[in-house]
Write a protein that holds these residues in place. Structure first.
Motif, PDB file in Angstrom:
ATOM      1  N   UNK A 705       0.833  -1.194   0.000  1.00  0.00           N
ATOM      2  CA  UNK A 705       0.000   0.000   0.000  1.00  0.00           C
ATOM      3  C   UNK A 705       0.873   1.250   0.000  1.00  0.00           C
ATOM      4  N   UNK A 706       0.330   2.395  -0.422  1.00  0.00           N
ATOM      5  CA  UNK A 706       1.104   3.635  -0.391  1.00  0.00           C
ATOM      6  C   UNK A 706       1.350   4.082   1.047  1.00  0.00           C
ATOM      7  N   UNK A 755       4.041   6.765  -6.067  1.00  0.00           N
ATOM      8  CA  UNK A 755       4.575   7.569  -7.155  1.00  0.00           C
ATOM      9  C   UNK A 755       5.990   8.073  -6.889  1.00  0.00           C
ATOM     10  N   UNK A 756       6.363   8.170  -5.631  1.00  0.00           N
ATOM     11  CA  UNK A 756       7.689   8.682  -5.281  1.00  0.00           C
ATOM     12  C   UNK A 756       8.721   7.592  -5.555  1.00  0.00           C
ATOM     13  N   UNK A 771       8.230  10.073 -12.201  1.00  0.00           N
ATOM     14  CA  UNK A 771       6.829  10.193 -11.799  1.00  0.00           C
ATOM     15  C   UNK A 771       6.721  11.153 -10.632  1.00  0.00           C
ATOM     16  N   UNK A 772       5.758  12.033 -10.711  1.00  0.00           N
ATOM     17  CA  UNK A 772       5.389  12.834  -9.543  1.00  0.00           C
ATOM     18  C   UNK A 772       3.869  12.949  -9.520  1.00  0.00           C
ATOM     19  N   UNK A 773       3.352  13.793  -8.676  1.00  0.00           N
ATOM     20  CA  UNK A 773       1.899  13.888  -8.534  1.00  0.00           C
ATOM     21  C   UNK A 773       1.222  14.526  -9.741  1.00  0.00           C
ATOM     22  N   UNK A 774       2.005  15.141 -10.631  1.00  0.00           N
ATOM     23  CA  UNK A 774       1.412  15.879 -11.741  1.00  0.00           C
ATOM     24  C   UNK A 774       1.585  15.212 -13.090  1.00  0.00           C
ATOM     25  N   UNK A 811       1.349   0.142 -10.056  1.00  0.00           N
ATOM     26  CA  UNK A 811       0.039   0.625 -10.512  1.00  0.00           C
ATOM     27  C   UNK A 811      -0.186   1.998  -9.906  1.00  0.00           C
ATOM     28  N   UNK A 812      -0.361   3.018 -10.745  1.00  0.00           N
ATOM     29  CA  UNK A 812      -0.582   4.367 -10.244  1.00  0.00           C
ATOM     30  C   UNK A 812      -1.772   4.986 -10.959  1.00  0.00           C
TER      31      UNK A 812
END
Length: 869
Positions: A705-706, A755-756, A771-774, A811-812
């Motif tokens: 899990x994240x 994602x980090x 990958x980042x949040x955007x 998976x993101x």
């Protein structure tokens, strides 16, 4: 939604009842292609999804299948059945607004596949006045891949009616709960009968609210001579049916000694196979009582649950019987074994008998008498008859990665059977096989022939299909860019036996097929015979007149017994290869040695690699390669000594020993290497292949899990769903952990919405992803860079190295919808065709593959291929 109709029933005084509505609203049918549902491809997603649509009398929806190109709602009534704490009903679907005969006449079986949706409801009625806030219910719907409960999505379902891992729901009593069920008519699952009708069974049961142990579904070995056949491995399905809180299984006690290898955790709603080993089986026992010690999160202490395992009565050692062993993933599997008969007339001079490997068809259990007795007419063979289960009734994944690993594990476990039973007869030659198989097993025999020819004496593929994509062609997929379609087929190329026929030239083959087969058309066997001829190798062929797909004696009719007898009792030897032979490789991880040559890496992984070998001069081989990056010398094929010299693409090399390796430089020149350090930084072994390389695990799966700060409720729900699907479709085991540092297993991993790159274990930049949040930035092997915004509905799934031998699936999603869209592509069913990297846009919901923003395969250095989209 119309007024819900309920049947009047008599409730038990103390047990809540479960009622299912008899009125159902139907919308469809719509077009869908073979195994396309994992990609989305639901036309109603264009309108926001069926779960957000209200019943209407107007034909507002377009359909490519129906008269005038429109389809509207309809209502159907079905009769549910009830008993205390239990409710069932079957939905039937058969659309009369489609000219199915015409579609089939043009598109064949592809034209009679379709999808639709059905809406009903269920209600849990409390049995007394003290009504709890929620009542726990297990829900099983099959065959389907998708449904919604109160608009909450559940993907995976149970397309093959395994009934192994239901969803655990916690429902408010006394109110209707909406069920929206996706109906998918799949020829592989249901056959091609006309008209193309299907039935979906709904089963709802009261849950225990705690730990459930399904002893009646346990995997146990047969008892042979008073002893357990094999090493005493037993598997018991268990499930946490609590609304919240982990259950930890701490230990297992029994009358005999029982061994359990690890602490075992169950998240709420999770099903797992509990593995134990019985090391001291009581003489003449027919059952064993197990006492399971466990702890509930937030509970007061250690609790106990008693369960009893029943064992079959003792079977004669020379009769077919079940033995258990460990699949490479660590789960307990089983196979049927019949040792060599004491009356067998073996070849002279005597050597260890070979394995007669018989692969079953789809939906068959090797427990069944009909499966165990397929070679009853040939009782006195000098061979070890082995019928692997392939883990599941559908052999896991059509005798490919998961199912084939089971085959080789079963073969390797025969010595354990010899030791455990005290067998005094002949030993076994684990490297000599005669391979047979029927239907899906016939396809499995082709897989064995095209991937393991150095171990095969002879083979009899019966009524087998060419490949998944040739069985029911992919005509009805949503229109898609040709390069995307190419990547789908490239991801399936290791299972397209029609492209790999060169790999069995030299192996005696007798094909058989019923002339009137309406399940696997006879064309498949005829075509493989033709392609074999084009490859310079002739197969024997029998087409049985008046016979369909299956009949009693299908494995031993006609001249099949004489063929099998010859290559087991008279000539059990690996046959010589032609003086000129070829090796065709789609995925080196799947491919065994051929002529003692082992391909380790390809240059690019979206096309086949090939080596042509001329050994007319036995001491000097002439080798020509195409799309091969690295290969090595393996164990000699019997009757074919390694050369002293090779002429490799016009470069000359001396061969010194087994293990000599050759790698092509960036300039296209070959060089001999001896160091194995490259494996620490390059993609190799079980890491190779499409996204389903994830199934090539050496230990149970772990779902991560994240981090807590980024975790949402749907992350836990999705972890349970993925675990449930792995257990449902593969009988696989998976642990759910809340921190990547908590991983204790040795198997492959799924990382959910992490994602980090610093939290990925090995940075995603290794494979050219940032990958980042955007956004997601993708870089291919040439340095070309593309960026994709993580806007609503966007999700991504990709393979990445975890260490030198393991892989992770990441998976993101930009949001819940994007994450769930990507998670659908975690390997579930064969034929979906997932490449190594997929980025999905929101349009994938209705366009399927065409809604993918990016797709691609990784090369040997974990760089994206230049051809990624």
């Amino acid at each position: 939604m119309p007024i819900v109709t309920w049947l009047s029933i008599v409730t038990h005084a103390s047990v809540p009842s479960i009622q299912i509505s008899s009125n159902w609203d139907i919308l469809g049918p719509f077009q869908i292609g073979t195994r396309e549902a994992e990609w989305g491809a639901d036309p109603l997603r264009y309108y926001g999804g069926f779960q957000n649509l209200a019943h209407s009398t107007a034909p507002l929806f377009k359909s490519s299948l129906t008269t005038n190109g429109t389809v509207g709602w309809s209502t159907a009534q079905f009769k549910p059945t009830f008993s205390p704490g239990h409710g069932t009903m079957t939905i039937s679907f058969n659309s009369s607004v489609v000219d199915w005969e015409f579609l089939r006449s043009i598109y064949g079986w592809s034209g009679i596949q379709y999808q639709a949706w059905a809406r009903g409801a269920l209600v849990v009625c409390p049995a007394h006045k003290n009504v709890p806030d929620a009542i726990s219910v297990t829900l099983h719907i099959s065959p389907t891949v998708e449904y919604f409960v109160n608009k909450k999505p559940y993907f995976g379902g149970d397309m093959f009616s395994y009934k192994r891992s239901p969803s655990v729901l916690h429902l408010k009593p006394g109110v209707p709960h909406t069920l929206d069920i996706r109906i998918t008519h799949d020829i592989r699952a249901f056959g091609g009968a006309m008209p193309p009708a299907l039935e979906i069974a709904i089963e709802a049961d009261l849950a225990t609210g705690g730990l459930l142990v399904e002893a009646e579904r346990a995997i146990v070995p047969d008892v042979v001579g008073g002893k357990l056949a094999g090493k005493g491995w037993v598997s018991i399905p268990v499930r946490n049916e609590r609304a919240a809180g982990l259950i930890e299984i701490l230990g297992i006690l029994a009358e005999g000694n029982v061994w359990n290898d690890a602490l075992f955790r169950l998240a709420p709603g999770q099903s797992r196979p509990l593995k134990v080993r019985i090391t001291d089986f009581p003489t003449n026992a027919t059952n064993i009582t197990l006492l399971i010690q466990y702890r509930v999160e937030g509970g007061s202490g250690i609790e106990h649950l008693s369960t009893s395992l029943a064992f079959p009565t003792t079977k004669p050692i020379y009769n077919p019987h079940i033995f258990t062993f460990l699949h490479p993933s660590g789960i307990v599997s089983y196979a049927t074994l019949r040792p060599p008969s004491p009356n067998a007339t073996c070849h002279s001079p005597p050597t260890d008998p070979p394995v007669l490997l018989s692969l079953h068809g789809a939906g068959v259990d090797v427990h069944w008498d009909s499966a165990q007795n397929v070679y009853a007419k040939l009782l006195d063979l000098c061979a070890w008859l082995l019928l692997p289960q392939g883990v599941t009734l559908w052999s896991g994944d059509d005798w490919h990665i998961w199912g084939w690993a089971d085959v080789e594990a079963a073969i390797a476990s025969i010595p354990d059977w010899i030791e455990s039973t005290g067998w005094k007869g002949p030993n076994v030659d684990l490297d000599k096989w005669v391979v047979s198989g029927h239907s899906n097993g016939g396809q499995g025999a082709w897989y064995a022939l095209t991937h393991r020819s150095d171990k095969i004496i002879a083979a009899t593929p019966l009524s087998g299909y060419l490949s998944i994509s040739a069985y029911v062609p992919y005509h009805m997929w949503h229109e898609t860019d040709s390069r995307k379609s190419g990547l789908i087929l490239a991801a399936l190329s290791s299972y397209r036996h029609e492209l790999l026929v060169d790999n069995y030239a030299g192996t005696p083959i007798m094909q058989g097929h019923g002339q009137l087969d309406d399940n696997v058309p006879t064309f498949h066997s005829r075509r493989m015979r033709f392609l074999s001829h084009e490859a310079g190798w002739e197969t024997e062929y029998i087409e049985f007149p008046g016979r369909g797909h299956w009949w009693e004696g299908v494995m031993t009719d006609g001249s099949l017994p004489a063929f099998v007898n010859h290559y087991i009792n008279e000539q059990p030897k690996i046959p010589p290869l032609p003086s000129k032979f070829s090796i065709v490789v789609a995925n080196p991880a799947d491919m065994g040695p051929r002529g003692g040559v082992i391909v380790e890496q390809l240059e690019v992984y979206d096309q086949l690699g090939k080596i042509n070998i001329d050994w007319t001069n036995t001491t000097t081989w002439v080798m020509r390669t195409s799309n091969i990056r690295r290969w090595r010398i393996g164990k000699e094929r019997p009757g074919l000594a390694h050369p002293r010299e090779i002429l490799l693409d016009n470069q000359s090399f001396r061969i010194l020993s087994v293990g000599d390796m050759f790698v092509k430089s960036a300039r296209g020149e070959w060089k001999s290497v001896h160091s194995q350090s490259w494996r620490r930084r390059e993609r190799s072994g079980k890491q190779l292949g499409a996204l389903d390389a994830f199934l090539n695990t050496s230990g149970h799966f772990t779902i991560v899990l994240p981090p807590a700060a980024q975790r949402k409720p749907y992350h836990q729900e999705l972890a349970i769903e993925i675990s449930r699907n792995l257990h449902q479709y593969y009988s696989a085991d998976s642990d759910i952990v809340e921190d990547i540092r908590c991983m204790t297993g040795k198997g492959n991993v799924i990382l959910i919405d992490i994602k980090d790159s610093r939290n990925l274990g090995q940075s995603a930049t290794v494979i050219g992803l940032n990958i980042n949040e955007e956004m997601i930035a993708v870089r291919d092997a040439t340095g070309r860079r593309k960026t994709y915004l993580l806007e609503p509905g966007v999700g991504a799934i990709f393979l990445q190295p975890l260490d030198p031998v393991r892989v992770a699936i990441v998976v993101i999603g930009a949001d819940e919808n994007g994450l769930r869209s990507a998670a659908r592509l975690v390997p579930l069913r064969t034929g979906v065709g997932q490449p190594n990297l997929i980025i999905l846009g929101k349009e994938a919901g209705w366009k399927g593959v065409e809604g993918a923003l990016a797709m691609g395969m990784f090369d040997s250095k974990w760089h994206l291929s230049n051809g990624f989209l």
